[in-house]
Design a protein around this motif. Structure first.
Motif, PDB file in Angstrom:
ATOM      1  N   PRO A 152      42.891  90.066  24.763  1.00  0.00           N
ATOM      2  CA  PRO A 152      43.953  89.568  23.876  1.00  0.00           C
ATOM      3  C   PRO A 152      45.256  90.313  24.085  1.00  0.00           C
ATOM      4  O   PRO A 152      45.299  91.422  24.608  1.00  0.00           O
ATOM      5  CB  PRO A 152      43.385  89.831  22.480  1.00  0.00           C
ATOM      6  N   GLY A 153      46.334  89.699  23.639  1.00  0.00           N
ATOM      7  CA  GLY A 153      47.634  90.337  23.712  1.00  0.00           C
ATOM      8  C   GLY A 153      48.215  90.372  25.110  1.00  0.00           C
ATOM      9  O   GLY A 153      49.261  90.954  25.333  1.00  0.00           O
ATOM     10  N   ILE A 154      47.542  89.730  26.041  1.00  0.00           N
ATOM     11  CA  ILE A 154      47.999  89.746  27.427  1.00  0.00           C
ATOM     12  C   ILE A 154      48.472  88.360  27.836  1.00  0.00           C
ATOM     13  O   ILE A 154      49.494  88.189  28.481  1.00  0.00           O
ATOM     14  CB  ILE A 154      46.862  90.195  28.367  1.00  0.00           C
ATOM     15  N   ARG A 155      47.726  87.359  27.424  1.00  0.00           N
ATOM     16  CA  ARG A 155      47.951  86.013  27.915  1.00  0.00           C
ATOM     17  C   ARG A 155      49.182  85.367  27.309  1.00  0.00           C
ATOM     18  O   ARG A 155      49.437  85.479  26.118  1.00  0.00           O
ATOM     19  CB  ARG A 155      46.709  85.178  27.581  1.00  0.00           C
ATOM     20  N   GLN A 156      49.953  84.682  28.140  1.00  0.00           N
ATOM     21  CA  GLN A 156      51.090  83.912  27.660  1.00  0.00           C
ATOM     22  C   GLN A 156      50.609  82.561  27.130  1.00  0.00           C
ATOM     23  O   GLN A 156      49.607  82.017  27.591  1.00  0.00           O
ATOM     24  CB  GLN A 156      52.087  83.672  28.790  1.00  0.00           C
ATOM     25  N   VAL A 157      51.348  82.021  26.173  1.00  0.00           N
ATOM     26  CA  VAL A 157      51.031  80.717  25.607  1.00  0.00           C
ATOM     27  C   VAL A 157      52.285  79.858  25.641  1.00  0.00           C
ATOM     28  O   VAL A 157      53.358  80.286  25.215  1.00  0.00           O
ATOM     29  CB  VAL A 157      50.516  80.833  24.153  1.00  0.00           C
ATOM     30  N   GLU A 158      52.158  78.645  26.191  1.00  0.00           N
ATOM     31  CA  GLU A 158      53.241  77.658  26.187  1.00  0.00           C
ATOM     32  C   GLU A 158      52.744  76.427  25.442  1.00  0.00           C
ATOM     33  O   GLU A 158      51.714  75.851  25.808  1.00  0.00           O
ATOM     34  CB  GLU A 158      53.646  77.284  27.613  1.00  0.00           C
ATOM     35  N   ILE A 159      53.461  76.044  24.395  1.00  0.00           N
ATOM     36  CA  ILE A 159      53.029  74.942  23.531  1.00  0.00           C
ATOM     37  C   ILE A 159      54.115  73.879  23.461  1.00  0.00           C
ATOM     38  O   ILE A 159      55.281  74.182  23.174  1.00  0.00           O
ATOM     39  CB  ILE A 159      52.730  75.440  22.103  1.00  0.00           C
ATOM     40  N   ALA A 160      53.741  72.629  23.718  1.00  0.00           N
ATOM     41  CA  ALA A 160      54.653  71.496  23.549  1.00  0.00           C
ATOM     42  C   ALA A 160      54.277  70.765  22.261  1.00  0.00           C
ATOM     43  O   ALA A 160      53.160  70.244  22.146  1.00  0.00           O
ATOM     44  CB  ALA A 160      54.569  70.551  24.736  1.00  0.00           C
ATOM     45  N   LEU A 161      55.188  70.748  21.307  1.00  0.00           N
ATOM     46  CA  LEU A 161      54.984  70.011  20.058  1.00  0.00           C
ATOM     47  C   LEU A 161      55.621  68.632  20.200  1.00  0.00           C
ATOM     48  O   LEU A 161      56.850  68.496  20.159  1.00  0.00           O
ATOM     49  CB  LEU A 161      55.615  70.765  18.886  1.00  0.00           C
ATOM     50  N   VAL A 162      54.793  67.617  20.400  1.00  0.00           N
ATOM     51  CA  VAL A 162      55.271  66.240  20.559  1.00  0.00           C
ATOM     52  C   VAL A 162      55.141  65.544  19.210  1.00  0.00           C
ATOM     53  O   VAL A 162      54.027  65.377  18.699  1.00  0.00           O
ATOM     54  CB  VAL A 162      54.454  65.505  21.641  1.00  0.00           C
ATOM     55  N   VAL A 163      56.277  65.157  18.623  1.00  0.00           N
ATOM     56  CA  VAL A 163      56.262  64.618  17.261  1.00  0.00           C
ATOM     57  C   VAL A 163      56.875  63.221  17.213  1.00  0.00           C
ATOM     58  O   VAL A 163      57.944  62.979  17.754  1.00  0.00           O
ATOM     59  CB  VAL A 163      56.992  65.565  16.276  1.00  0.00           C
ATOM     60  N   ASP A 164      56.174  62.332  16.571  1.00  0.00           N
ATOM     61  CA  ASP A 164      56.618  60.954  16.372  1.00  0.00           C
ATOM     62  C   ASP A 164      57.673  60.936  15.268  1.00  0.00           C
ATOM     63  O   ASP A 164      57.405  61.357  14.139  1.00  0.00           O
ATOM     64  CB  ASP A 164      55.401  60.110  15.991  1.00  0.00           C
ATOM     65  N   VAL A 165      58.880  60.464  15.595  1.00  0.00           N
ATOM     66  CA  VAL A 165      59.935  60.354  14.583  1.00  0.00           C
ATOM     67  C   VAL A 165      60.382  58.895  14.435  1.00  0.00           C
ATOM     68  O   VAL A 165      61.533  58.616  14.094  1.00  0.00           O
ATOM     69  CB  VAL A 165      61.139  61.261  14.922  1.00  0.00           C
ATOM     70  N   SER A 166      59.468  57.960  14.690  1.00  0.00           N
ATOM     71  CA  SER A 166      59.788  56.540  14.554  1.00  0.00           C
ATOM     72  C   SER A 166      60.073  56.202  13.091  1.00  0.00           C
ATOM     73  O   SER A 166      59.789  56.989  12.182  1.00  0.00           O
ATOM     74  CB  SER A 166      58.627  55.685  15.083  1.00  0.00           C
ATOM     75  N   SER A 167      60.622  55.029  12.858  1.00  0.00           N
ATOM     76  CA  SER A 167      61.096  54.660  11.519  1.00  0.00           C
ATOM     77  C   SER A 167      59.983  54.625  10.477  1.00  0.00           C
ATOM     78  O   SER A 167      60.228  54.891   9.295  1.00  0.00           O
ATOM     79  CB  SER A 167      61.800  53.303  11.574  1.00  0.00           C
ATOM     80  N   SER A 168      58.746  54.334  10.888  1.00  0.00           N
ATOM     81  CA  SER A 168      57.647  54.279   9.921  1.00  0.00           C
ATOM     82  C   SER A 168      57.389  55.635   9.274  1.00  0.00           C
ATOM     83  O   SER A 168      56.881  55.714   8.156  1.00  0.00           O
ATOM     84  CB  SER A 168      56.368  53.783  10.594  1.00  0.00           C
ATOM     85  N   MET A 169      57.739  56.698   9.978  1.00  0.00           N
ATOM     86  CA  MET A 169      57.517  58.035   9.431  1.00  0.00           C
ATOM     87  C   MET A 169      58.293  58.232   8.126  1.00  0.00           C
ATOM     88  O   MET A 169      57.752  58.745   7.143  1.00  0.00           O
ATOM     89  CB  MET A 169      57.936  59.091  10.455  1.00  0.00           C
ATOM     90  N   ILE A 170      59.549  57.813   8.108  1.00  0.00           N
ATOM     91  CA  ILE A 170      60.332  58.006   6.888  1.00  0.00           C
ATOM     92  C   ILE A 170      60.114  56.868   5.897  1.00  0.00           C
ATOM     93  O   ILE A 170      60.145  57.063   4.682  1.00  0.00           O
ATOM     94  CB  ILE A 170      61.826  58.172   7.240  1.00  0.00           C
TER      95      ILE A 170
ATOM     96  N   THR B 284      63.877  70.002  22.733  1.00  0.00           N
ATOM     97  CA  THR B 284      64.124  71.441  22.824  1.00  0.00           C
ATOM     98  C   THR B 284      63.107  72.014  23.787  1.00  0.00           C
ATOM     99  O   THR B 284      61.902  71.931  23.544  1.00  0.00           O
ATOM    100  CB  THR B 284      63.981  72.123  21.451  1.00  0.00           C
ATOM    101  N   SER B 285      63.571  72.569  24.897  1.00  0.00           N
ATOM    102  CA  SER B 285      62.645  73.095  25.904  1.00  0.00           C
ATOM    103  C   SER B 285      61.972  74.370  25.415  1.00  0.00           C
ATOM    104  O   SER B 285      62.317  74.919  24.361  1.00  0.00           O
ATOM    105  CB  SER B 285      63.389  73.355  27.216  1.00  0.00           C
ATOM    106  N   LEU B 286      60.992  74.845  26.176  1.00  0.00           N
ATOM    107  CA  LEU B 286      60.234  76.032  25.786  1.00  0.00           C
ATOM    108  C   LEU B 286      61.152  77.204  25.453  1.00  0.00           C
ATOM    109  O   LEU B 286      62.050  77.549  26.217  1.00  0.00           O
ATOM    110  CB  LEU B 286      59.289  76.442  26.918  1.00  0.00           C
ATOM    111  N   THR B 287      60.904  77.801  24.304  1.00  0.00           N
ATOM    112  CA  THR B 287      61.710  78.935  23.877  1.00  0.00           C
ATOM    113  C   THR B 287      60.898  79.833  22.954  1.00  0.00           C
ATOM    114  O   THR B 287      59.967  79.366  22.287  1.00  0.00           O
ATOM    115  CB  THR B 287      62.991  78.474  23.150  1.00  0.00           C
TER     116      THR B 287
END
Length: 465
Positions: A137-155, A301-304
């Protein structure tokens, strides 16, 4: 006495002594061979169980590892786990091995299996041994892509605000974890009918279909939306016009699959590909006059690891448009693929596929594929299809091909169905496994995202051998 032994005894009782001698000479090796096969089968089963016990022990030791921890302390943890496992009673573990760069812990575990038939040949035991390794633990890097639906039905269905809170809490789970700080980068990929690359990346575009690479509507939006309120995205450069009807974001691209269908009549090699714009430039959305220019979400928003910026991006998301699941999934891949290293703002990411990095996509939607084949909004993907349903099937094929390619490259995919109307079948199929598929409602979505965050954090310690 077994049937085979009785038969053997009858043969020995034959009056013809020669027959009895020959049978004895031939039968004994045969019995030993059969017996050896049985003993080795038992040994194989013991070895399989021993491997499982060793895997559990090395994972437990890895999860408790601290920098410069004495090997004697690691060995005690391993021994306690082995002794607690009924399948590894009597097993002996060798000295734990920590790699020079402190990224991996390995152990060798040995045991012996008492024989039955092979004792006739004075072989009393069969030795078995296994090797198991885990990332520390504490060594491995993690890259996460959060893909979120923001279509009109959401609101429209009051799902949008609970989703924003859930995604924000998900980011907090990593920003507040000291062990994950400096090791985790997250991208945010809003999608509806398209995805936006933002105005900072217009050099990725090409002139197409008689339109310029960068449409005038993007650079002079006030001329197109005279009565709208002009603002900027959190990147400081991508404009949005807020009118009484909609949010008009700039920077959306046509999906590559759509462009291929327009040019070649079918989806080709680029539609479900992670090729960067350096290899194949994108087509601006405005090149398709029928694609519905208003249906453009906020930029990717790219990986940050700037979690403050990420939280600002989440809080500024808007909801409108239809649902192109394939566009969201492929764009999520863009933020994780090593082919895009140096293309995004951060020159060091995404990193190469490797055991030292954990790449994850978390994709959420509340709907079904919704490619457009109408008089006022027509996706090029729908050319040469008999119906909108056939067009959606084509888009789903692109989505699943992208999911399969990501999984082959070791990207772990979590998918989340956020309503009863969602396409559960295809959402579940995209996930790495059934255990990576979740369902949620506005009242449970935050808990679901927290569960996924916990699973990802736990995966930072995992088997490598």
């Amino acid at each position: 006495m077994t049937r085979s032994l009785k038969a053997f005894s009858r043969l020995l009782d034959e009056r013809d002594g020669a027959v009895a001698v020959i049978v004895a000479i031939v039968a004994l090796p045969m019995l030993l061979a059969v017996g050896a096969a049985i003993d080795f089968a038992r040994a194989y089963n013991v070895r399989t169980n021993l491997q499982s016990a060793a895997d559990s022990a090395v994972l437990a030791a890895a999860s408790k590892y601290e920098k410069n921890m004495p090997k004697s302390k690691i060995a005690r943890t391993i021994a306690s786990y082995l002794s607690a496992n009924v399948e590894s009673k009597g097993a002996v573990a060798g000295e734990p091995e920590v790699s020079d760069d402190r990224t991996e812990l390995c152990i060798d575990v040995a045991n012996s299996v008492p024989t039955t038939f092979m004792q006739l040949a004075r072989i009393e035991t069969v030795p078995v041994s296994v090797r198991s390794c885990a990332l520390l633990p504490g060594i491995r890097q993690v890259e996460i892509a959060l893909v979120v639906d923001v279509s009109s039905s959401m609101i429209e269905e009051d799902r949008f605000e609970p989703m924003l809170n859930a995604v924000s809490a998900f980011i907090d789970a990593f920003s507040s974890d000291e062990a994950m700080k400096g090791k985790t980068k997250i991208s945010l990929v809003p999608f509806s009918s398209r995805v936006s690359i933002g105005m900072d990346n217009t050099d990725w575009l090409k002139a197409y279909n008689g339109t310029p690479a960068v449409p005038e509507r993007w650079t002079n939006p006030k001329a197109y939306y005279e009565n709208g309120k002009l603002a900027r995205w959190v990147d400081g450069s991508t404009p949005v016009v807020d009118t009484s009807k909609n949010y008009y974001w700039m920077g959306c691209i046509e999906p590559r699959a759509d462009v291929e269908v327009k040019e070649k009549g079918s989806v080709g090699s680029l539609g479900a590909s992670d090729v960067s714009p350096k290899t194949s430039a994108f087509v601006p959305q405005d090149a398709n006059s029928q694609s519905g220019k208003s249906y453009c979400p906020p930029p990717i928003t790219s990986l940050t690891d700037d979690f403050t910026y990420l939280q600002k991006a989440v809080s500024n998301l808007t909801s409108q448009g239809s649902t192109r699941l394939d566009a969201g999934v492929v764009a999520g891949w863009y933020t994780l693929s090593p082919r895009w290293k140096g293309v995004w703002e951060d020159e060091s990411t995404p990193v190469d596929y490797d055991d030292s990095v954990q790449k994850v996509m978390v994709s959420m939607t509340d709907g079904q594929m919704n490619a457009k084949k109408t008089t006022d909004k027509f996706d090029w993907l729908c050319l040469h299809t008999s119906s909108e349903a056939a067009c959606n099937d084509r888009a789903l094929d692109v989505m699943q091909d992208s999911c399969s390619a990501m999984k082959k490259n070791g990207i772990e995919i979590f998918t989340l169905s956020y309503s009863n109307e969602a396409d559960v079948k295809n959402i579940r199929k995209c996930a790495t496994s059934t255990n990576h598929f979740y369902t949620a409602s506005p009242s449970t979505i935050e808990a679901v995202y927290q569960t996924i965050a916990s699973v990802i954090g736990a995966d930072a310690v995992r088997l490598t051998q």
